[in-house]
Structure formats: C-alpha cells, structure tokens
Design a protein around this motif. Sequence first.
Motif, PDB file in Angstrom:
ATOM      1  N   ASN A   4      50.347  28.912  39.844  1.00 58.91           N
ATOM      2  CA  ASN A   4      48.961  28.904  39.364  1.00 58.91           C
ATOM      3  C   ASN A   4      48.259  30.227  39.647  1.00 58.91           C
ATOM      4  OD1 ASN A   4      48.832  26.373  38.204  1.00 58.91           O
ATOM      5  ND2 ASN A   4      48.331  25.368  40.124  1.00 58.91           N
ATOM      6  N   ALA A   5      48.957  31.143  40.289  1.00 56.52           N
ATOM      7  CA  ALA A   5      48.390  32.469  40.550  1.00 56.52           C
ATOM      8  C   ALA A   5      48.603  33.405  39.362  1.00 56.52           C
ATOM      9  CB  ALA A   5      49.000  33.068  41.817  1.00 56.52           C
ATOM     10  N   ILE A   6      49.186  32.880  38.288  1.00 54.73           N
ATOM     11  CA  ILE A   6      49.385  33.641  37.048  1.00 54.73           C
ATOM     12  C   ILE A   6      48.607  32.927  35.961  1.00 54.73           C
ATOM     13  CG2 ILE A   6      51.057  34.444  35.359  1.00 54.73           C
ATOM     14  CD1 ILE A   6      53.178  34.256  37.584  1.00 54.73           C
ATOM     15  N   GLU A   7      47.907  33.696  35.147  1.00 51.84           N
ATOM     16  CA  GLU A   7      47.115  33.101  34.072  1.00 51.84           C
ATOM     17  C   GLU A   7      47.708  33.408  32.714  1.00 51.84           C
ATOM     18  OE1 GLU A   7      42.644  32.749  35.472  1.00 51.84           O
ATOM     19  OE2 GLU A   7      43.230  34.824  35.115  1.00 51.84           O
ATOM     20  N   GLN A  22      44.481  42.364  40.735  1.00 57.66           N
ATOM     21  CA  GLN A  22      45.723  41.792  40.219  1.00 57.66           C
ATOM     22  C   GLN A  22      46.919  42.611  40.714  1.00 57.66           C
ATOM     23  OE1 GLN A  22      45.269  41.827  35.915  1.00 57.66           O
ATOM     24  NE2 GLN A  22      44.874  39.629  35.970  1.00 57.66           N
ATOM     25  N   THR A  23      48.062  41.935  40.851  1.00 56.97           N
ATOM     26  CA  THR A  23      49.295  42.614  41.244  1.00 56.97           C
ATOM     27  C   THR A  23      50.450  42.164  40.356  1.00 56.97           C
ATOM     28  OG1 THR A  23      49.776  40.934  42.917  1.00 56.97           O
ATOM     29  CG2 THR A  23      48.604  42.914  43.664  1.00 56.97           C
ATOM     30  N   GLY A  57      45.634  31.067  42.960  1.00 57.74           N
ATOM     31  CA  GLY A  57      45.092  30.699  41.651  1.00 57.74           C
ATOM     32  C   GLY A  57      43.952  29.708  41.735  1.00 57.74           C
ATOM     33  N   ILE A  58      44.097  28.716  42.601  1.00 61.46           N
ATOM     34  CA  ILE A  58      43.038  27.709  42.770  1.00 61.46           C
ATOM     35  C   ILE A  58      41.748  28.368  43.222  1.00 61.46           C
ATOM     36  CG2 ILE A  58      42.302  25.723  44.146  1.00 61.46           C
ATOM     37  CD1 ILE A  58      45.342  24.935  44.260  1.00 61.46           C
ATOM     38  N   ASP A 118      51.765  38.832  33.137  1.00 57.64           N
ATOM     39  CA  ASP A 118      52.817  39.345  34.001  1.00 57.64           C
ATOM     40  C   ASP A 118      52.251  39.854  35.323  1.00 57.64           C
ATOM     41  OD1 ASP A 118      51.539  41.586  33.045  1.00 57.64           O
ATOM     42  OD2 ASP A 118      53.373  42.701  32.619  1.00 57.64           O
ATOM     43  N   LYS A 119      51.086  39.319  35.692  1.00 60.72           N
ATOM     44  CA  LYS A 119      50.439  39.707  36.949  1.00 60.72           C
ATOM     45  C   LYS A 119      49.929  38.484  37.693  1.00 60.72           C
ATOM     46  CE  LYS A 119      48.963  44.297  35.540  1.00 60.72           C
ATOM     47  NZ  LYS A 119      49.828  45.050  36.398  1.00 60.72           N
TER      48      LYS A 119
END
Length: 170
Positions: free
Chosen positions: A131-134, A119-120, A103-104, A138-139
């Motif tokens: 932080n890898a989710i925005e 996206q996964t 995410g960073i 749900d990805k």
Amino acid sequence: MSTAIIYSFTSNKTAKAGEKIAAAIGKSFETTMVNADELTEKEFLSYDQLILGVPTWFDGELPHYWDEFVPAIEEMDLKGKKVAIYGLADQVGYPENFADGVGILARLMRDRGAEIVGQTNIENYKFESSNAIENGDDKFIGLVLDQENQARLSQKRIEDWVEGLKNIFK
C-alpha cells in the motif's frame, strides 16, 4: 518553517532510523524529535513540516500509537503542511503487505490536505504487494527500510532520501 521528526521512541528500529535521519539532516534545517507515544493534537499541528516514522505491524497495520491517533488526525486540516514518511518493513516475512503502514499514513495525511513528499524508488526490493505504492507507480510514497533483510542498504537510502528532503524542506 518548523519541522518535527515524529516516531515512537520505544520502537527500536524506527527510533534508530529517526536518529540517523536527524543526523543526516544535520544543520540543513532545524528539527525537533517528538515521541509519537506522547503526541498531542496541538503539538502535531504546531509544525509546518513533518517527518513521520511508522513501522508496519502484523498483516499491514499501523502500530498502536499511530492507530490511536487516527481519530484526531481525521478531524485535522493539514493544508499547507509538508509530510515525509519513512517506514520499516519486512519484505521476506510480510511480502503481501510490505510497508503498508507508510501508505496508510500517507493517504490519511493527504486526505486532510497535506502535501506528501519524499518518494523513493522501489528498485532492489522483492515483495508481492504494498500500500506504499500508488496506482502502479514505480515509487514508494516515502522511504522504506528493511532492517530484517537489507540493513546494509539503509544508511545510503537514508542519506539519499534526506538529500532530496533538503531541497523541499526549508
């Protein structure tokens, strides 16, 4: 279009994942493997498409080689570049900042104008926050691999992710 897969050659699990990604890409599009530990601004900017490998260190931090490159990235114009990010993380040992490095790095690239792709789905992971989710999506922003707890799922996750990238990267 020129494509680089950039990761630290000395970060074992991230390097092995990068090699598996390159193997899955095969001859679909040409890629160059680049060592993040030796990355220069000029080299980084010379590619149109980037696949960036980033493990999450400690309590949700970038590894030193990416962290030291951040000031250079902050000065870059990345408009027109496509960026896919894969990261390694431990959902059991660090469930409160799972895959934060992804995410960073994604936000850093997007804030400079890059298009983030790849996206996964977050299914089959168990963690508290990331932080890898925005925005409650749900990805994940990229591909997240947990070699500590779900190593047997990594190859299929890589293959599925690369299949999606083949439709985006030319």
